[in-house]
Design a protein around this motif. Sequence first.
Motif, short mmCIF file in Angstrom:
data_model
loop_
_atom_site.label_atom_id
_atom_site.label_comp_id
_atom_site.label_asym_id
_atom_site.label_seq_id
_atom_site.Cartn_x
_atom_site.Cartn_y
_atom_site.Cartn_z
N GLU A 253 0.80 -1.28 -0.02
CA GLU A 253 -0.06 -0.07 -0.16
C GLU A 253 0.82 1.32 0.11
O GLU A 253 0.95 2.21 -0.75
CB GLU A 253 -0.93 0.08 1.25
N LYS A 254 2.17 1.28 0.85
CA LYS A 254 2.70 2.32 0.80
C LYS A 254 3.48 2.85 -0.21
O LYS A 254 3.68 3.77 -0.93
CB LYS A 254 3.80 2.55 1.83
N LYS A 255 3.77 1.71 -1.11
CA LYS A 255 4.56 1.73 -2.34
C LYS A 255 3.59 2.22 -3.39
O LYS A 255 4.10 3.25 -4.16
CB LYS A 255 5.12 0.48 -2.88
N TYR A 256 2.15 1.93 -3.43
CA TYR A 256 1.37 2.44 -4.33
C TYR A 256 1.18 4.07 -4.10
O TYR A 256 1.32 4.82 -4.88
CB TYR A 256 0.13 1.66 -4.38
N LEU A 257 1.05 4.54 -2.77
CA LEU A 257 1.08 5.73 -2.30
C LEU A 257 2.28 6.64 -2.79
O LEU A 257 2.27 7.76 -2.65
CB LEU A 257 0.79 5.80 -0.87
N ASP A 258 3.43 5.90 -2.79
CA ASP A 258 4.78 6.66 -3.09
C ASP A 258 4.96 6.71 -4.49
O ASP A 258 6.02 7.28 -5.25
CB ASP A 258 5.77 5.85 -2.42
N SER A 259 3.92 6.33 -5.29
CA SER A 259 4.13 6.28 -6.74
C SER A 259 3.01 7.41 -7.47
O SER A 259 2.14 7.90 -6.90
CB SER A 259 3.78 4.83 -7.46
N SER A 260 3.15 7.37 -8.77
CA SER A 260 2.35 8.29 -9.44
C SER A 260 1.42 7.76 -10.60
O SER A 260 0.30 8.10 -10.90
CB SER A 260 3.20 9.49 -10.06
#
Length: 359
Positions: A253-260
Motif C-alpha cells: 500500500e505504501k509503495k502505491y502511495l509513493d508512486s504516481s
Amino acid sequence: MKLLYITNGINGSGGLERVLSIKASILAEDYNYEVSILVLNDAEKDPFYDFSPKIRFYSTDVHGNPIQYIKNYKNGIQRIVDQLQPDVISVCDDGLKAFFIPQFLKTNSEIIYERHVSKLIEASSEQGFVKNLLTKSKWVLMEKLAKKFSKFIVLTEGNKNEWKSLRNLEVVPNPLSFYPDTVSSFENKVVICVGKISYQKGQDMLLKAWKIVHEKFPDWRLELYGRADSYFLKTDDLSSKNIYHFPPEKNIEKKYLDSSIYVMPSRYEGFGMVLIEAMACGLPCVSFNCNYGPSDIITNNEDGFLVENGNYIELARRLESLISSSDLQKKMGSAGRENVKKYLPEIIAKDWDDLLKKL
C-alpha cells in the motif's frame, strides 16, 4: 455455518493468498462463520498476509511419488472433512488435482470451486504441437469435472467465456485489500508494477516500452515488485534505464502511495487485483486489454488507459501522456478511486454470504 477452504498454502505472496485472507477473515469476524482452512504440507505456517485469529488451520502431508501423493491427498482431505463436517467446502486451487475433489470426496457438504486464474495460465509462447494438444485436452477434462461442483466461481464476466458449457457459473470479484484515507501526492516520478516477473505478467514487454519512455523522461523511475524469473531481467541493464526490482512487499500500500502511475503489462489475467489496489490509492492505470479483468475494472480514458494487448509501443505512448500531465494523473486517479468502491470488502463479503446461504 461451517465453511472449509481447501488450498495449497497461505504462506505465499500471491493474489489468491491475499484474497483468501480478506474474505475468510471477514466471514469469520463479521458474519460469524466457523471458518477452517486446509493446506498441504504445513503451508499454513508463517503466512505472508494476516488472518483472523478465529480461523482454524489444518494441514495434510502429501509427499511421495505420484501414486503416494494422490493417495495422501485424497485420504488427508477426507480425514479433515470427516472431522469438521462442514456445511460448505470451497476449493481454492488452480491445479488439475482440485477438480477431482467432488469425484472422490464422500460428504454431504456442498462443494464449490473458486477459479483465480485464466485457462491461459497453461499457455506459453514456446509451446509446441504436442504440448498444445495436451493443454487443450486438459482444458476439456477440467470443464467436464467442473460440472460436478455446486457452484463454479469466476472473477469477471469475461472469465465466463472460458467455461461456456457450465451451468453452475457465478461471478464474484475479488475484494479490495485496502482503501487508504490518503492518496498519492503525485510528487514522486515513479511508475509502479506489482506481480511475479514472468511470461504471464509481461514485464519483458514493459521493458521494451520503458526503453521508449526513458528516452523522453530519463528522470522517471520504473519500480517492479515481485519474485523474478531471471530470464526476464537478464536481458537489460536495468539501472541504466532507471528500472529497479524489489522482492514482494508486504506493505505494498505504501509503495502505491509513493508512486504516481500504475502499469500492468500482463498477457492474461484472472482478474487484476493490483489494478483495484492501485486505483484505491488514487493512481491512474495503464494496462494491456488482456483476457480477463482489465476491461471490467478500467473505464478507458476515464480512470486509466486500456491498450491493445501486446502493443508495447502504444503502452509507452499512454505512459508518456500521463507522465506529461500531473493534472491528468490526478483526474484519472480520482475517478478510479471512486469507481473501485464497488470492490470494498464489506460489499464483496455480502455477496459471498448471500451465495453461501443460498447453497
